[in-house]
Design a protein around this motif. Structure first.
Motif, PDB file in Angstrom:
ATOM      1  N   ARG B 124       0.843  -1.186   0.000  1.00 38.22           N
ATOM      2  CA  ARG B 124       0.000   0.000   0.000  1.00 38.22           C
ATOM      3  C   ARG B 124       0.873   1.228   0.000  1.00 38.22           C
ATOM      4  NH1 ARG B 124      -3.217  -2.459   4.864  1.00 38.22           N
ATOM      5  NH2 ARG B 124      -4.731  -3.716   3.720  1.00 38.22           N
ATOM      6  N   PRO B 125       0.301   2.346  -0.447  1.00 40.16           N
ATOM      7  CA  PRO B 125       1.066   3.591  -0.365  1.00 40.16           C
ATOM      8  C   PRO B 125       1.415   3.872   1.099  1.00 40.16           C
ATOM      9  CG  PRO B 125      -0.962   3.888  -1.617  1.00 40.16           C
ATOM     10  CD  PRO B 125      -1.025   2.522  -1.030  1.00 40.16           C
ATOM     11  N   ARG B 155      -9.885  11.171  -2.596  1.00 44.72           N
ATOM     12  CA  ARG B 155      -9.708   9.774  -2.994  1.00 44.72           C
ATOM     13  C   ARG B 155     -10.225   9.539  -4.413  1.00 44.72           C
ATOM     14  NH1 ARG B 155     -12.267   7.688   1.641  1.00 44.72           N
ATOM     15  NH2 ARG B 155     -10.567   8.018   3.125  1.00 44.72           N
ATOM     16  N   GLU B 156     -11.376  10.145  -4.663  1.00 43.58           N
ATOM     17  CA  GLU B 156     -12.025   9.967  -5.961  1.00 43.58           C
ATOM     18  C   GLU B 156     -11.155  10.569  -7.080  1.00 43.58           C
ATOM     19  OE1 GLU B 156     -15.868  12.084  -7.753  1.00 43.58           O
ATOM     20  OE2 GLU B 156     -16.081  11.388  -5.686  1.00 43.58           O
ATOM     21  N   ARG B 161      -7.222   9.361 -11.492  1.00 45.56           N
ATOM     22  CA  ARG B 161      -5.943   9.580 -12.178  1.00 45.56           C
ATOM     23  C   ARG B 161      -5.026   8.374 -12.016  1.00 45.56           C
ATOM     24  NH1 ARG B 161      -3.899  14.878 -13.474  1.00 45.56           N
ATOM     25  NH2 ARG B 161      -5.704  16.169 -13.828  1.00 45.56           N
ATOM     26  N   ARG B 162      -5.601   7.231 -11.800  1.00 45.89           N
ATOM     27  CA  ARG B 162      -4.897   5.945 -11.721  1.00 45.89           C
ATOM     28  C   ARG B 162      -3.882   5.910 -10.587  1.00 45.89           C
ATOM     29  NH1 ARG B 162      -3.538   3.110 -15.933  1.00 45.89           N
ATOM     30  NH2 ARG B 162      -3.840   3.931 -17.998  1.00 45.89           N
ATOM     31  N   PHE B 163      -4.213   6.556  -9.485  1.00 43.96           N
ATOM     32  CA  PHE B 163      -3.388   6.412  -8.289  1.00 43.96           C
ATOM     33  C   PHE B 163      -3.943   5.251  -7.470  1.00 43.96           C
ATOM     34  CE2 PHE B 163      -1.769  10.493  -9.344  1.00 43.96           C
ATOM     35  CZ  PHE B 163      -0.586  10.659  -8.635  1.00 43.96           C
ATOM     36  N   ARG B 164      -3.066   4.558  -6.791  1.00 40.83           N
ATOM     37  CA  ARG B 164      -3.512   3.573  -5.814  1.00 40.83           C
ATOM     38  C   ARG B 164      -3.697   4.332  -4.509  1.00 40.83           C
ATOM     39  NH1 ARG B 164       0.083  -1.688  -5.092  1.00 40.83           N
ATOM     40  NH2 ARG B 164      -0.587  -1.950  -7.243  1.00 40.83           N
ATOM     41  N   ALA B 175      -1.583   8.260  -1.648  1.00 41.26           N
ATOM     42  CA  ALA B 175      -1.796   7.737  -3.001  1.00 41.26           C
ATOM     43  C   ALA B 175      -0.469   7.586  -3.707  1.00 41.26           C
ATOM     44  CB  ALA B 175      -2.697   8.689  -3.786  1.00 41.26           C
ATOM     45  N   GLU B 176      -0.407   6.569  -4.540  1.00 38.28           N
ATOM     46  CA  GLU B 176       0.831   6.332  -5.259  1.00 38.28           C
ATOM     47  C   GLU B 176       0.502   5.878  -6.672  1.00 38.28           C
ATOM     48  OE1 GLU B 176       3.530   3.794  -3.212  1.00 38.28           O
ATOM     49  OE2 GLU B 176       5.189   4.395  -4.504  1.00 38.28           O
TER      50      GLU B 176
END
Ligand code: HEM
Lengths: 341, 531
Positions: B124-125, B155-156, B161-164, B175-176
């Motif tokens: 996880r990030p 979060r949304e 933007r394809r962040f985890r 987020a990563e």
């Protein structure tokens, strides 16, 4: 129109573009000299400015940066404190704009010349050294024209247009070859792909090398500030220049990798073996390995950015050798010597 | 420390000793050195320097003739350069050593990094820092929206933007993105080893056969029928395809308009008839430069062409001693070609050897020796000197294109001057001293074909494509981390407000991250104040 008229037209376009490039070069020189601070003003504030400049250079290299810094880098503006320049003078901006416009026009003429020549010989116009040199600098002109306004690279103009002029001068005097057909081995669409991508790669490498050389100058001034700040201090910060050069070289490297692959596919068709270390292949590989080393050195902890830039410039030297000596000098005789010289 | 002290200083501390690593430790240390980035960097520079001599000195794999020529012209330095491998750079021990080290270093690098990356892919990030606003890229805002709402929006936005995205606590979001960067990097490096493997497979299992086939002649492929056959060390001879190929016509066009390119080739096409195996149906096929013929796992390339004058040698009684289409090898752009006729039908010391030139468009005066002015056969001529003696002294094998004159003497006219046979098609030359005659019947072209099989090619090609794909991912994507932390505070009017702090971190210089931060900031500002 007959091929002869077309070829003549191509030559005329080429000469016109040289004239316009010369004017562009003069405009860029005027732009640079207008960028420099006025002497008296500069002398008064030189010491404090220099100190600030050095401090900022170090911070920008590894310290914190905010969104404004990044925006400024993108805009190609000088880092704060690089000699209290304030906004660029109107005269400087005007000259820069004139230089750019002239460059667009000259590039257009040059591309037109290349296209006309292609029509005249009914094949891709890079079958000999003359055509190759012209097409290569046309690609450099296009790459610069596309990127310059967006990135505000007027200051780079002199460093791009001058080499273009030198190469064109060489092309029309020493290398000139009449329009003619290609040898059978050169009739392949893989050749067209291979060479097109090679041109693109070389144009990015050229821009990268120009920015890299400017970076070295700029950085020396940041480390050892001059008592009389001049044009160099008005350029973007060394850190920003370094990043720009990296992006350009990175783009060049990706395209070069592709050049190498397309070249070996073509070699397979033409000679039956995709790789046999003919001198041109050797140098293609050398260029690739040196730029790979540059990429590595930049990612290796403890390697100074200046040293990395030297590696990149060595790579560019190999590019130049590849397109000159390897084509012309008989010690390099291999299977690629179709240059018509 | 240049002065020498006469007094012996008392040792207070023992001299620093290298830590005792033991054999295993030393090996581990060497391995770590070999697989470090610095070593990779050094080896890359080294291999590029090491490759350069391969372009400066002639190489045996490309042109053995030029190597031999270089050796005769440089009697003193030549043999030394040869011993050091400068004429076989790419198979020399030193070049091989560098690329093997690079290869080992590469693998030693990939394995641990792949492990680390696999773990990262499942992780996880990391936890958000206490003050994200202190990061390199940052932004902050104060809003009336509730903290949960702010975090949900963040979060949304980041997920889109394809962040985890992950929350380690109730007041933050971590987020990563850009895991594909390292994946691309690994794909790139693994694919590099793939290229090396492909080349090795080609070297071990590939083979190549070259043959000259005159027009009208048939060639049946087998190990013994090629003029030269070079198999890799692990080639199974039983697997050489057994196709039969007839060259019906060798078409060669040259530029005839005067000018700088006069005489340059325009097109070469071999018109052939091919049977996939003896007795199979004959199929017409064209082979030209850039358009090889694929047959039975092998590729047939047209790599050369030239002329085969048809020459007949008769004895004094008119008995035919030699009659053949004899290939002459072109030496230059005008196809001035050299060749040899070996008349071995006679007993040993009386054997005849003819050697000299074929000139497709002969320059008539021979003022500067035999020369051709155009590559097409517009006015062909043969110019041969004649030798008599033993063709194969000691029964040693020799090239069909050179005459060993060790045990031969040049045939002379009665006045003592050497015989020079000059013939146009259809003409016959009577040799002096009842040695018979030489006839130049006609001339045909030949096709120089090279048949190759390289099973490593596909591996190399696929790897090369993967290399590029991996490189594009590795160089264009950025590994980014973005953190959002919220804090409750009162705004100046005493109403409850949420202070949002956004920070971003990137491995490399990354101007695009600012845009991401900005986007998160803007969305939070518009969404959360709108409610
Ligand atoms: C065959 C020789 C090699 C070539 C041509 C090569 C080429 C490259 C290139 C072009 C990159 C840039 C991609 C990027 O920045 O993500 C790169 C990155 C990298 N290479 Fe290699 N490499 C080679 C061997 C090695 C070896 C032996 C190692 C291990 C010691 C290694 C470790 C790395 C690492 C760690 C990176 C990532 C740098 C970063 O984070 O940006 N490479 N390599």
């Amino acid at each position: 129109m007959t091929p002869e008229t077309l070829a003549n037209l191509a030559n005329n376009a080429l000469y016109s573009s040289m004239v316009v490039f010369t004017l562009a070069m003069l405009a860029f020189v005027a732009h640079l000299s207008a960028r420099a601070p006025r002497r008296a003003q500069a002398r008064a504030s030189a010491r404090t400015d220099a100190l600030v400049a050095a401090g900022v250079g170090a911070a920008a290299d590894g310290g914190t940066r905010d969104a404004r810094d990044v925006a400024r880098d993108r805009a190609g503006e000088p880092a704060p404190g690089s000699a209290a320049y304030g906004p660029e003078s109107l005269r400087s901006r005007q000259w820069g704009s004139i230089g750019l416009t002239l460059t667009y026009l000259a590039t257009l003429l040059l591309v037109g010349s290349v296209v006309l020549r292609g029509v005249a010989v009914a094949r891709p116009p890079w079958g000999n050294m003359f055509e190759f040199a012209t097409a290569a600098v046309a690609a450099v002109g296009v790459a610069y024209s596309v990127l310059a306004r967006r990135n505000r690279w007027e200051w780079l103009g002199v460093f791009i247009v001058t080499p273009i002029l030198l190469v064109l001068g060489l092309a029309v005097t020493v290398l000139y070859t009449e329009a003619h057909e290609l040898m059978p081995a050169l009739k392949s669409y893989w050749l067209a792909i291979h060479v097109t991508v090679a041109f693109l790669a070389v144009s990015l490498f050229t821009l990268g090398a120009a920015v890299g050389a400017v970076y070295l100058l700029r950085r020396r001034r940041e480390v050892r500030p001059s008592a009389r700040p001049g044009v160099i201090e008005s350029l973007p910060s060394a850190a920003a220049l370094e990043r720009t050069a990296y992006s350009l070289n990175m783009g060049g490297f990706i395209l070069w990798t592709f050049t190498l692959i397309a070249g070996s596919i073509w070699a397979k068709q033409a000679w039956g073996a995709y790789w046999q270390w003919d001198p041109k292949e050797v140098w293609t590989f050398v260029i690739w390995a040196v730029y790979a080393a540059y990429m590595h050195s930049r990612a290796t902890a403890g390697v100074d950015a200046r040293k990395s830039m030297y590696i990149a410039l060595a790579g560019y030297a190999a590019v130049i050798i590849n397109f000159t000596a390897v084509n012309l000098v008989s010690t390099f005789v291999g299977m690629h010597n179709y240059s018509g010289m | 420390m240049t002065s020498t002290d006469t007094r012996t200083p008392r040792r207070t501390t023992p001299e620093p000793q290298p830590p005792d690593l033991g054999v295993l430790g030393m090996l581990r240390w060497a391995w770590r050195q070999l697989t470090s980035m610095r070593t990779a960097l050094f080896l890359l520079l080294l291999i590029s320097v090491a490759a350069v001599p391969g372009s400066i000195f002639p190489q045996r794999n490309i042109d053995p003739g030029r190597v031999a020529d270089y050796l005769t012209r440089h009697q003193s330095s030549g043999p030394w350069l040869d011993r050091l491998g400068f004429f076989d750079v790419f198979s020399s021990p030193w070049f091989s050593a560098i690329y093997l080290l690079l290869f080992i270093s590469l693998i030693g690098c990939i394995v641990p990094r792949a492990k680390v990356h696999l773990k990262a892919l499942r992780s996880r990030p990391p936890r958000a820092p206490a003050r994200p606003e202190r990061l390199e890229h940052h932004a902050s805002l104060t809003t009336s929206a509730a903290p949960e709402q702010v975090l949900a929006t963040a979060r949304e936005v980041l997920a889109s933007r394809r962040f985890r995205v992950h929350s380690h606590d109730a007041a933050s979001v971590s987020a990563e993105s850009g895991y594909l960067r390292e994946t691309g990097n690994l794909v790139f490096h693994v694919a590099l080893t793939g290229i090396i493997v492909g080349m090795a497979v080609g070297h071990l299992f590939g083979w190549r056969g070259d043959v000259i086939v005159p027009e009208g002649q048939k060639f049946a492929s087998s190990i013994s029928t090629y003029n030269t056959f070079s198999p890799g060390p692990w080639v199974n001879p039983a697997r050489i395809p057994s196709f039969v190929l007839t060259v019906d016509k060798m078409q060669a066009d040259f530029i005839q308009t005067p000018g700088k390119t006069f005489g340059q080739p325009r097109d070469f096409i071999a018109h052939t008839t091919v049977q996939a195996r003896p007795g199979a149906a004959a199929v017409p096929e064209q082979i030209s430069v850039n358009h090889p013929l694929s047959i039975d796992g092998a590729d047939v390339f047209l790599l050369g062409n030239g002329y085969t004058p048809v020459i007949t040698v008769r004895d004094a009684q008119g008995e035919v001693l030699y009659h053949d289409a004899t290939p002459f090898l072109p030496q230059d752009q005008t196809y001035r070609s050299v060749g040899v006729v070996k008349v071995s039908a006679l007993p040993a010391p009386k054997q005849l050897g003819l050697t000299g030139f074929f000139l497709p468009t002969a320059e008539p005066t021979f003022a500067n020796g035999p020369a051709s002015v155009f590559p097409d056969a517009l006015d062909p001529e043969l110019a041969l000197s004649v030798w008599e003696g033993t063709l194969f002294p000691g029964g040693m094998p020799q090239s069909v294109y050179t005459l060993n004159t060790e045990a031969m003497k040049q045939v002379t006219k009665p006045d003592g001057s050497p015989v020079l046979v000059r013939l146009k098609p259809g003409q016959t030359y009577e040799l002096p001293g009842d040695r018979g005659s030489v006839t130049f019947d006609s001339v045909k072209r030949f096709a120089g074909l090279s048949v190759r099989h390289d099973p490593g090619e596909l591996i190399a090609l696929v790897s090369a494509i993967l290399t590029t794909a991996g490189l594009i991912l590795a160089l264009t994507l950025k590994r980014r981390r973005v953190f959002v932390r919220v804090r409750q505070a009162d705004d100046p009017d005493g109403r409850a407000a949420t202070v949002v702090s956004i920070g971003g971190l990137s491995k490399d210089s990354d101007a695009g991250l600012t845009a991401v931060i900005q986007a998160v900031h803007d969305r939070l500002a518009e969404r959360t104040t709108a409610t």
